[in-house]
Enzyme design. Structure first.
Site, PDB file in Angstrom:
ATOM      1  CD  GLU A   1      15.008  -6.701  -3.992  1.00  0.00           C
ATOM      2  OE1 GLU A   1      13.761  -6.804  -3.929  1.00  0.00           O
ATOM      3  OE2 GLU A   1      15.589  -5.661  -4.341  1.00  0.00           O
TER       4      GLU A   1
ATOM      5  CD  GLU B   1      12.701  -5.326  -8.057  1.00  0.00           C
ATOM      6  OE1 GLU B   1      11.812  -4.469  -8.073  1.00  0.00           O
ATOM      7  OE2 GLU B   1      12.798  -6.187  -7.167  1.00  0.00           O
TER       8      GLU B   1
HETATM    9  O1  IFM Z   1      11.360  -2.970  -1.426  1.00  0.00           O
HETATM   10  C1  IFM Z   1      11.344  -3.496  -2.707  1.00  0.00           C
HETATM   11  C2  IFM Z   1      12.690  -3.319  -3.379  1.00  0.00           C
HETATM   12  O2  IFM Z   1      13.081  -1.991  -3.407  1.00  0.00           O
HETATM   13  C3  IFM Z   1      12.636  -3.828  -4.789  1.00  0.00           C
HETATM   14  N1  IFM Z   1      12.099  -5.161  -4.844  1.00  0.00           N
HETATM   15  C4  IFM Z   1      10.884  -5.437  -4.133  1.00  0.00           C
HETATM   16  C5  IFM Z   1      11.009  -4.970  -2.699  1.00  0.00           C
HETATM   17  C6  IFM Z   1       9.712  -5.286  -1.921  1.00  0.00           C
HETATM   18  O3  IFM Z   1       8.640  -4.600  -2.487  1.00  0.00           O
END
Ligand code: IFM
Length: 452
Positions: free
Chosen positions: A346, A164
């Site tokens: 994710e 990210e």
């Molecule tokens: O916990 C975070 C992660 O570190 C990065 N993506 C989003 C998740 C949820 O907020």
């Protein structure tokens, strides 16, 4: 029943600072998140990652839990300051040895390790030398990548450079929502460009050092909508869309910044930079949870503020909009734009749940969300998007950055006092889902070929 492409990867994701704990142990140096979480007012309830899930000591139990669920792959990150306490220079052998143990345990359990080099925990020592806005950061990261490639490349083949990019640069350098907590547009632009260069350098190093490496990067991608139908909110959404969705994958894969960004970036660009950034990768990681909204804000450095979703939009337990169709469209759009095989690295559901009787966490809302998002992914595949895997966020409840331990995303509950792990109903659903998906690998969902 949906048929999934053959060899589809079902996994779970975590990150170092969010689960490891052992912040001061075995020679680990501090990261920018250790510093931020210890400053008053930055994390709800004054929570820190000092102990977190204590995964550093309990990784064997965690791997056994993963094995019980039947996941194929586990995405974790290495804590840069655990292996290089000063960020560069002398490596820390006990820190390196921890990841040896973790990787070996995963391989013994038949789970493929997916190693992410950077999930936001820059060594504080490097922050004191300017952090990502300093162009030297490219070399610091390249040396760190080389250490990791040489140490683990015999056993790990799946590498992600960063997690990210947009989130940690936007929140950390211009919005003060994350470490290191700056509010400086020039620092933000420099951080973007240097992180892009660091990505390119790491790709080359991993490629050279690790035979058979499969290298990607993990991008948060989601539709950005205007809060209202005004011209100002539309312009705000366009700016946020550029900074959130495109400013990393476009130069990395398409070899260009959007004209407006290129103009602002001009003072920091050097000849040959775009060729250094745009290096061939093997896959495209997508983290996706929801749609986001922007509103015009003339007082903010980029002219936008975070907007509110319309009141009638369904939401998760932590108020994030639920919009599975947006997930489907994001997958299709990302495939069409970048033409790299996609792994969803994710996706998950946050809430404030507490266990009820007998420690049970009957998280039916999470199950409903996961079912809808997994179905949306199947639709994207059926529409031609080359999606090859899905990693749920997250294996464990963990340290959720500014929200501390209050926001829970795990399919396994963690009691942050006793550190006891209790699988939630969603982990049983995921186990059944994976078992069913493997019973009937697809012939009906064709995998599109990667265009030349
Ligand atoms: O916990 C975070 C992660 O570190 C990065 N993506 C989003 C998740 C949820 O907020």
């Amino acid at each position: 029943m949906t048929s999934w492409p053959k060899d589809f990867v079902w996994g779970a994701s975590t990150s170092a600072y969010q689960i490891e704990g052992a912040a001061g142990e075995d020679g680990r140096g501090p990261s920018i998140w250790d510093v931020r979480s210890h400053q008053p007012g930055h994390v709800d309830n004054g929570d820190t990652g000092d102990i977190a899930c204590d995964h550093y000591h309990r990784y064997r139990e965690d791997v056994a839990l993963m094995q019980g669920i039947g996941i194929d792959a586990y995405r974790f990150s290495v804590a840069w300051p655990r292996v290089l306490p000063q960020g560069r220079g002398a490596a820390n052998e006990p820190g390196l040895a921890f990841y040896d143990r973790l990787i070996d345990e995963l391989l013994r359990a038949g789970i493929e390790p997916w190693l992410c080099l950077y999930h936001w925990d820059l060594p504080q020592a490097l922050q004191e030398h300017g952090g990502w806005p300093n162009r030297d950061s490219v070399g610091w990261f390249a040396d760190y990548a080389e250490l990791i490639a040489r140490r683990y490349g015999d056993r790990v083949k799946r590498f992600a450079t960063f997690n990210e990019f947009s989130v940690f640069t936007l929140f950390g350098y211009v919005m003060d929502w994350g470490a290191p907590g700056q509010t400086d547009k020039a620092a933000h632009l420099q951080a973007i460009h240097h992180v892009n260069l660091a990505h390119g350098a790491a790709v080359d190093i991993l490629r050279a050092q690790v035979p058979g490496a499969s290298i990607g990067a993990i991008h948060n991608r989601q539709p950005v909508l205007p809060e209202t139908d005004t011209a100002g909110d539309h312009a705000a959404a366009e700016t946020l869309d550029e900074l959130w969705n495109n400013v990393f994958p476009d130069p990395q894969i398409l070899g260009r910044y959007a004209p407006r960004i290129a103009e602002e970036m001009e003072p920091y660009l050097q000849p040959g930079d775009m060729a250094r950034i745009c290096r061939p990768t093997d896959w495209f990681g997508i983290n996706h949870y929801n749609t986001i909204y922007a509103r015009a804000d003339a007082a903010s450095p980029w002219g936008f503020a975070w907007g509110e979703a319309p009141p009638d939009v369904p939401r998760t337990g932590i108020d994030w909009p639920i919009a599975p169709a947006a997930f489907r469209d994001t997958l299709i759009g990302s495939w069409q734009r970048y033409r790299l095989p996609i792994y969803v690295t994710e996706n998950g559901f946050g809430s404030h749940e507490v266990p009820c009787c007998f420690d049970e966490v009957d998280d039916q809302h999470r199950i409903a969300y996961l079912k809808r998002y997994v179905a949306a992914m199947a639709e994207a595949i059926a529409a031609g998007a080359d999606v090859r895997g899905y990693f749920v966020w997250s294996l464990l409840d963990n340290f959720e950055w500014g929200a501390g331990f209050a926001n829970r995303f795990g399919i396994i509950h963690v009691d942050f006092k006793s550190l006891k792990r209790t699988p939630k109903a969603s982990s049983r659903w995921y186990k059944e889902h994976i078992a069913k998906a493997k019973l009937k690998p697809a012939t009906s969902v064709p995998r599109p070929g990667r265009p030349a």
